[in-house]
Design an enzyme around this catalytic site. Structure first.
Site, short mmCIF file in Angstrom:
data_model
loop_
_atom_site.label_atom_id
_atom_site.label_comp_id
_atom_site.label_asym_id
_atom_site.label_seq_id
_atom_site.Cartn_x
_atom_site.Cartn_y
_atom_site.Cartn_z
CG ASN A 10 30.22 40.56 34.31
OD1 ASN A 10 29.53 41.54 34.56
ND2 ASN A 10 30.60 39.68 35.22
CE LYS A 12 33.58 40.79 36.73
NZ LYS A 12 34.62 40.07 37.46
CG HIS A 97 29.75 36.79 38.49
ND1 HIS A 97 30.70 37.13 39.44
CD2 HIS A 97 30.39 36.81 37.30
CE1 HIS A 97 31.85 37.34 38.82
NE2 HIS A 97 31.69 37.16 37.53
CD GLU A 99 33.09 39.71 40.72
OE1 GLU A 99 32.24 40.42 40.15
OE2 GLU A 99 34.25 39.56 40.29
CD GLU A 184 32.91 33.86 35.07
OE1 GLU A 184 33.41 34.56 34.18
OE2 GLU A 184 32.27 34.33 36.03
N GLY A 190 39.56 38.24 37.74
CA GLY A 190 40.12 39.55 38.09
C GLY A 190 41.53 39.47 38.63
CB SER A 230 42.38 36.36 33.86
OG SER A 230 42.26 36.89 35.18
P1 PGA Z 1 37.71 38.82 34.53
O1 PGA Z 1 36.20 38.56 35.02
O2 PGA Z 1 37.72 38.61 33.05
O3 PGA Z 1 37.98 40.25 34.91
O4 PGA Z 1 38.59 37.85 35.24
C1 PGA Z 1 35.42 37.54 34.45
C2 PGA Z 1 34.10 37.47 35.17
O5 PGA Z 1 34.05 37.66 36.38
O6 PGA Z 1 33.05 37.20 34.54
#
Ligand code: PGA
Length: 269
Positions: A10, A12, A97, A99, A184, A190, A230
């Site tokens: 992803n 983003k 997601h 976010e 998640e 992140g 992460s």
């Molecule tokens: P990250 O993001 O690996 O940077 O923690 C994962 C995601 O949001 O899908």
């Protein structure tokens, strides 16, 4: 039937120019060459879908998008439909997601409540998008997960169950079996803070049990469940070895070819 592991990057709102996207795929291709063992999906921003489609042609890499709208066409300024994505060569699409739901692992201090309205994904819109993806031949990667406060209050399982149930409202068993879920935990996204493998596997088993309660054991056994938050080379093997974790949704580590390739390697092992 054994489930094929699936690793999705992803990106983003990164690597969204043709040049950046093409360069990342160019670095990645030799590192993830070969098709065996795991499905590998790249989810660039919309602007780079075309460039990535061209760059992965002739490889086993698959194209994914980060969102869709549930209508196919119409007066919906700024929206992109599943039909359009399918025509653009997309096979997977991230839905719900955290976010997009306005639930951020890393706090965004300038996202005041009026701004947060722009990140207004709800369980209802996640359901509409999930059905739209399925109806347009795309595989939705449906994201679920609890915030830190929800975890601290002991609500993790309830939050995940509610999100899974809502996403699957009026989805047939046959369609549900093809869905990919991504567990998640918001606090791990992140932040560099990974969920322990035992706990991640346990919550993924809650996702699977929820699917079983809505349909049957076979449907639940077919559904693939990723862990995301992460995930990176030094923790991927541990997570991916767990029985209910069928892959990973990778944010930060998907932006570095070597790191993403190492996670793919762990999934294939
Ligand atoms: P990250 O993001 O690996 O940077 O923690 C994962 C995601 O949001 O899908």
């Amino acid at each position: 039937m054994a489930r094929t592991p699936i690793i999705a990057g992803n990106w983003k709102m990164n690597k969204g120019t043709d040049g950046e996207a093409t360069e990342l795929v160019r670095e990645l291709k030799p590192l993830v060459a070969g098709s065996g063992g795991a499905e590998v999906v790249l989810c660039p921003p919309y602007t780079a879908l075309h460039a990535v489609r061209q760059a992965i042609e002739g490889t086993s890499l698959r194209l994914g998008a980060q969102d869709l709208f549930w209508k196919n066409t119409g007066a919906y300024t700024g929206r992109i439909s599943g039909l359009m994505l399918a025509d653009a060569g997309v096979t997977y699409v991230i839905v719900g997601h955290s976010e997009a739901r306005g639930r951020f692992g890393v706090p965004e201090p300038d996202f005041t409540p009026d701004v947060l309205k722009h990140f207004g994904e709800t369980d209802v819109t996640v359901n509409r998008k999930t059905k739209a993806a399925l109806d347009t031949g795309l595989v939705p990667i449906v994201c679920v997960g609890e915030t830190l406060v929800e975890r601290q209050n002991g609500h993790t399982d309830g939050v995940v169950q509610t999100q899974v149930q809502a996403a699957l409202n009026a989805v047939s068993a046959e369609q549900a079996a093809g869905i990919v879920f991504a567990y998640e935990p918001v606090w791990a996204i992140g932040t560099g803070e990974v969920c322990g493998a035992d706990e991640a596997d346990r919550v993924c088993s809650v996702v699977r049990a929820t699917v079983a309660s809505l349909y049957d054991d076979q449907t639940a056994g077919d559904v693939r469940i990723q862990y995301g938050g992460s995930m990176k080379p030094d923790n991927a093997a541990d997570l991916l070895a767990r029985p209910h974790i069928d892959g990973g949704l990778i944010g930060g580590a998907s932006l570095k070819a070597a790191d993403f390739a190492a996670v793919v390697g762990a999934a294939r092992a």
